[in-house]
Design an enzyme around this catalytic site. Structure first.
Site, PDB file in Angstrom:
ATOM      1  N   LYS A  74       0.829  -1.210   0.000  1.00 50.46           N
ATOM      2  CA  LYS A  74       0.000   0.000   0.000  1.00 50.46           C
ATOM      3  C   LYS A  74       0.864   1.262   0.000  1.00 50.46           C
ATOM      4  CE  LYS A  74      -2.143   0.692   3.595  1.00 50.46           C
ATOM      5  NZ  LYS A  74      -2.660   0.035   4.728  1.00 50.46           N
ATOM      6  N   THR A  76       3.994   1.464  -0.897  1.00 50.93           N
ATOM      7  CA  THR A  76       4.718   1.446  -2.166  1.00 50.93           C
ATOM      8  C   THR A  76       3.851   2.030  -3.280  1.00 50.93           C
ATOM      9  OG1 THR A  76       5.910  -0.493  -1.396  1.00 50.93           O
ATOM     10  CG2 THR A  76       5.932  -0.085  -3.760  1.00 50.93           C
ATOM     11  N   ARG A  97       2.411   8.257   6.695  1.00 42.24           N
ATOM     12  CA  ARG A  97       2.738   8.241   8.121  1.00 42.24           C
ATOM     13  C   ARG A  97       4.222   8.028   8.343  1.00 42.24           C
ATOM     14  NH1 ARG A  97      -0.714   3.389   9.965  1.00 42.24           N
ATOM     15  NH2 ARG A  97      -0.305   2.849   7.799  1.00 42.24           N
ATOM     16  N   LYS A 108      12.139  -7.787  10.321  1.00 39.16           N
ATOM     17  CA  LYS A 108      12.699  -7.035   9.213  1.00 39.16           C
ATOM     18  C   LYS A 108      11.570  -6.298   8.487  1.00 39.16           C
ATOM     19  CE  LYS A 108      15.148  -8.380   5.028  1.00 39.16           C
ATOM     20  NZ  LYS A 108      16.011  -7.261   4.694  1.00 39.16           N
ATOM     21  N   ALA A 276      -3.391   1.994  13.811  1.00 36.96           N
ATOM     22  CA  ALA A 276      -4.622   1.910  13.022  1.00 36.96           C
ATOM     23  C   ALA A 276      -5.671   1.035  13.696  1.00 36.96           C
ATOM     24  CB  ALA A 276      -4.304   1.380  11.628  1.00 36.96           C
ATOM     25  N   PHE A 304      -3.697  -0.452   7.448  1.00 39.46           N
ATOM     26  CA  PHE A 304      -4.374  -1.753   7.268  1.00 39.46           C
ATOM     27  C   PHE A 304      -5.276  -1.758   6.029  1.00 39.46           C
ATOM     28  CE2 PHE A 304      -4.012  -2.146  12.163  1.00 39.46           C
ATOM     29  CZ  PHE A 304      -2.737  -2.665  12.055  1.00 39.46           C
ATOM     30  N   PHE A 384       3.502  -8.527  -9.067  1.00 42.11           N
ATOM     31  CA  PHE A 384       4.602  -9.390  -8.637  1.00 42.11           C
ATOM     32  C   PHE A 384       5.031 -10.218  -9.841  1.00 42.11           C
ATOM     33  CE2 PHE A 384       5.261  -9.585  -3.943  1.00 42.11           C
ATOM     34  CZ  PHE A 384       4.421  -8.554  -3.596  1.00 42.11           C
ATOM     35  N   TRP A 412       6.931  -0.865  -8.406  1.00 42.90           N
ATOM     36  CA  TRP A 412       7.953  -1.463  -7.554  1.00 42.90           C
ATOM     37  C   TRP A 412       9.215  -1.740  -8.372  1.00 42.90           C
ATOM     38  CZ3 TRP A 412      10.723  -6.063  -7.276  1.00 42.90           C
ATOM     39  CH2 TRP A 412      11.383  -6.314  -6.044  1.00 42.90           C
TER      40      TRP A 412
END
Lengths: 559, 559
Positions: A74, A76, A97, A108, A276, A304, A384, A412
């Site tokens: 989201k 990204t 944010r 990570k 959130a 979220f 992806f 991406w």
């Protein structure tokens, strides 16, 4: 995928522009930027105030399907869309944010976008940044210290030490601090009592900073925080302890929004980061409003999935700040939709159109929900490499039946070049004048009804249940004048239901309200359904063990 | 005194120069300054490294008689002397500590000088400044979280939870956190145990940051921190938990010294601020070393009176950093000397030469002590309007008999114009080549002997006593290889003795070592005599109640 660069490698290779030049593109004079290093700056309160009569740009919300371990991207997509809008010649600003420092040392994963759609400097943004969260922590804990100090010196306010609701906070994942006993050690240390720490982003001070109009409003809201109750059950406010002024002083700089840039040198505001679940999960009102004055298109996101994030963005932030969104983007990935269709994580790389279509029910529900707020929708398929053409076609044709377009986005991997189509579509939607934003419920229905409306309209629940004590508490708050507040429902982000294992689009389920809390300063009533942790723990093998400064002075292991 | 301006009014009225210009005067290129706003900057680690082959300037320590409620103005004199040196045409830099945020909300009183001898921006310096103390707090508490997390996930290191010595810290005066029980609430929250919080400036991480040569040395020292002991009594180091790398990452920016300016636009480094009781009470080695490369005269100070501050400056900081001070200024006030001579606070405004001369015994002892380190001394009489000519003459003639000059300084009221004479004298002393600096004791005497040497030579004590357990602990550390460390004695700052009510120059008293602690990362052994609080409390009427942002956007009530 062997040669794919990590996020931090990409970020490090970026050519940053001096932040003063980024500001200049938005018409911010150098002296109105408060620099933090050469690549970060706050925008002065005076400059912000001077923009108030300007016309607002268009506001675009990026939200998502329910998150899964497969990831949706989201942030990204928010960053990519901002870059895409700039690429097609529009003046666009991103508003997101600030990430919390604590979780960086646990699992990570940073929170500044990914791949070729990132905000930089990512290390700084994920660590101390401009110190906002530290200021929030200090202001919160000053109030905590003042509460115990007041009791220590005679308790003139008659605070019932069993009914102190104000805890302490730390920007750290530290489970040992969840439940503690303070003031042990004898007379000099006060009256022993149970308490605990939450993570800083769960602080009401964070929510207040993100909803306040300006420093004066901030101070007023800080004063309205309820720290606990007297022996006669009346609330004790932060202002009763004289805490509001000093808290505002600690937050004076933090109230000013932070300006950074994307990998493609486009402006991004990164400011505030409330949870959130027990808070509303959006960047600050001040940042969003300022961005709207300075740009034609402002791309922002909510935490979220759309059931939690978008609902709170609309019903809390937009309602209270008088914002009127012009379009919404719902981010989905083929992988996450397949998980919603029942595919196990290890099988996600295999084509499975049937499961994908089944999982699209989750997306369809979110599309339907966002439309209930009167905001036109487009779906972004965050690409992806494992996605097949057949799968992409299946999603597009599924949502077409809902009267919505789904656009494949490759930001991406490709940056703004991969998201031009979405950018054009968003401009068309936002400029169409079709938006008729309205919150889901009016201010003046009873609090329990507000919860029921959200549960029924957004979660598709069959029933809301609550213990008598919860219902009585809601009635008591209504009598005390808090009945007009919106509700902020803390629910698992993984499902429309309160059961995190139920994927897809469940219907007719029961939403049990376990507990309610009043955030009187922030201005909402929190309804807690299920287990909500306000202080995370670290995993067995925390990321901290692998984080270090390498011999070239670069930070390794943070992402 | 009705028209005397407050410190904050004077500071607000000052004409600040852009920090880049202050840096330019020291030869620091703009791109090597990391700005924090327009009036604060960090100096890049790369620039600092590049100065290493340059010749060092002269180092001048400002210390004081034992502090009294009457005030001595050590920081004010440090700042004034720096301005005075610049006024007489010398290239001088000031190096002082950063104040702690917590105490600002307790008792009134900042720590950035006073009157016309201040460093600015004073509000920022006294509040979040450049975030160094927040970074120290985060690094400290990350280690704390990693300790409990390690135990939670199976305790592979066999840490004895009864012997964890590493607590948590917060930059707040909060007595309720002194003694707490953590990890309550059941299995998910870990193993309940006693612990507590200290104020951030008491953190060993603070002492480490102030003694480290550079980031690599910092990381090594962080790894050497002892967090507790195993069931077999062997120490558990921070590096055993893999904490050192991530802690260094959190402290990467904080390691870079902060540059600000005085009211007279002269450069001042304000960096680091360890407690002067359980730590060594001086600004960072990095700041002092950098200043010595960039200026001909560096004026620095040490915490509390010379018995604590100067002794630790010499025996810990100078010894370990290889610094060699060229001159020392001992600050005294007529009022404080009269208090040392037995005058009550309410009678200080009345001339009393007899009591003054009696109180001079305290000053004489400090003069004698500083000379034991081979450093030439001058006395600065920090002028108050109530001082009479007879009193000033009396002090001058008293110290003349010791072979020392006492110079009346009016920097508080007049700025650099009021301290020219002292500036000339300091240049003469520092340039005289008379300094033959040597620490009080060699590295290779037993730890208990080091304590005895300080007690006898500096405090004029008759005897050092300690329980068997304390003596055994010191021997155990010697066996573990820590015997070559200097000692850091935590003692009341109000007296040469361990009794805060004994003024003047007591002799033959007993120093009882109640407890010893090993700061293995910082590199010293702490010997605690008397009650030392490492977490202050707030007073009955905390300053926080009177602090606020006024309608013009200025902070009120902080000073």
């Amino acid at each position: 995928m062997g040669t794919v660069k990590s996020d931090i490698e990409i970020a490090r290779a970026a050519t940053k522009m001096p932040i003063a030049e980024i500001g200049a593109r938005l018409g911010i004079p150098r002296e109105e930027l408060v620099p933090y290093g050469h690549d970060k700056a706050k925008i002065s309160a005076a400059f912000i105030e001077a923009q108030s009569s300007k016309k607002d740009g268009k506001l675009i919300l990026v939200t998502a399907i329910n998150p899964t371990p497969a990831g949706e991207g989201k942030t990204t997509t928010t960053v990519g869309l901002g870059d895409g809008l700039n690429r097609i010649g529009q003046k666009a600003v991103i508003c997101i944010r600030e990430p919390s420092l604590g979780p960086c040392f646990g699992q990570k994963g940073g929170a500044a976008g990914g791949g070729y759609a990132q905000v930089i400097p990512m290390e700084d943004i994920n660590l101390h940044f401009t110190g906002d969260f530290h200021a929030i922590t200090s202001a919160h804990n000053l109030l905590s210290a003042l509460v115990d100090n007041h009791i220590y010196w005679g308790n003139a306010q008659n605070i019932d030490i069993r009914r102190i609701t104000w805890r302490r906070v730390m920007d750290m994942n530290d489970r040992a601090l969840r439940d503690i006993v303070v003031s042990l050690g004898g007379v000099a240390n006060g009256f022993p009592r149970e308490s605990g720490f939450d993570i800083a982003v769960a602080s009401e001070v964070m929510a207040i900073l993100c909803l306040a109009d300006d420093l004066k409003d901030l101070e007023k809201r800080l004063g309205a925080i309820i720290v606990g109750y007297r022996y006669d059950k009346t609330p004790v406010f932060a202002r009763d302890l004289g805490a509001d002024g000093a808290m505002a002083v600690l937050l004076k700089d933090a109230m000013q929004p932070n300006l950074v840039q994307t990998l493609e040198n486009n402006p991004a505001f990164v400011h505030g980061g409330p949870f959130a679940n027990i808070a509303h999960g959006c960047n600050s009102v001040v940042a969003t409003r300022t961005a709207l004055k300075l740009a034609d298109y402002v791309v922002t996101e909510a935490g979220f999935g759309a059931d939690l994030g978008a609902e709170k963005f609309f019903d809390i932030k937009c309602r209270k700040a008088g914002l009127s969104p012009d379009a919404a983007v719902i981010v989905a990935t083929i992988r996450a939709l397949k998980m919603n269709g029942g595919v196990a994580k290890e099988d996600l790389a295999r084509e499975n159109v049937a499961a994908l279509i089944e999982g699209c029910a989750n997306l369809a529900r979110h599309v339907d929900n966002v439309r209930k707020f009167g905001v036109p929708v487009v779906v972004a398929i965050n690409h992806f490499t494992s996605d097949t053409d057949a799968e992409v076609r299946a999603v597009k044709s599924y949502v077409a039946k809902l009267g919505v377009e789904a656009i494949l986005c490759r930001h991406w991997a490709e940056g703004s070049a991969g998201i031009e189509e979405l950018a054009h579509k968003v401009v068309a939607l936002a400029d169409s004048g079709k938006a008729r934003f309205k919150p889901l419920y009016p201010d003046d229905v009873p609090l329990i009804e507000k919860i029921e409306i959200v549960a029924s309209e957004i979660y598709n629940a069959g029933e809301v249940t609550a213990d008598k004590a919860v219902l009585e508490q809601l009635l008591a708050w209504e009598e005390q004048g808090y009945g007009n507040l919106p509700v902020c429902i803390a629910k698992t982000q993984y499902s429309f239901s309160t059961d995190p294992t139920v994927f897809g689009a469940p219907a007719g389920h029961v939403v049990h309200v376990r507990e309610v809390r009043l955030s009187a300063g922030a201005g909402f009533v929190v309804a807690i359904t299920g287990d909500i942790r306000t202080m995370p723990g670290l995993p067995r093998s925390p990321a901290a063990e692998r984080i270090f400064v390498n011999d070239s002075g670069y930070i390794e292991g943070l992402f």
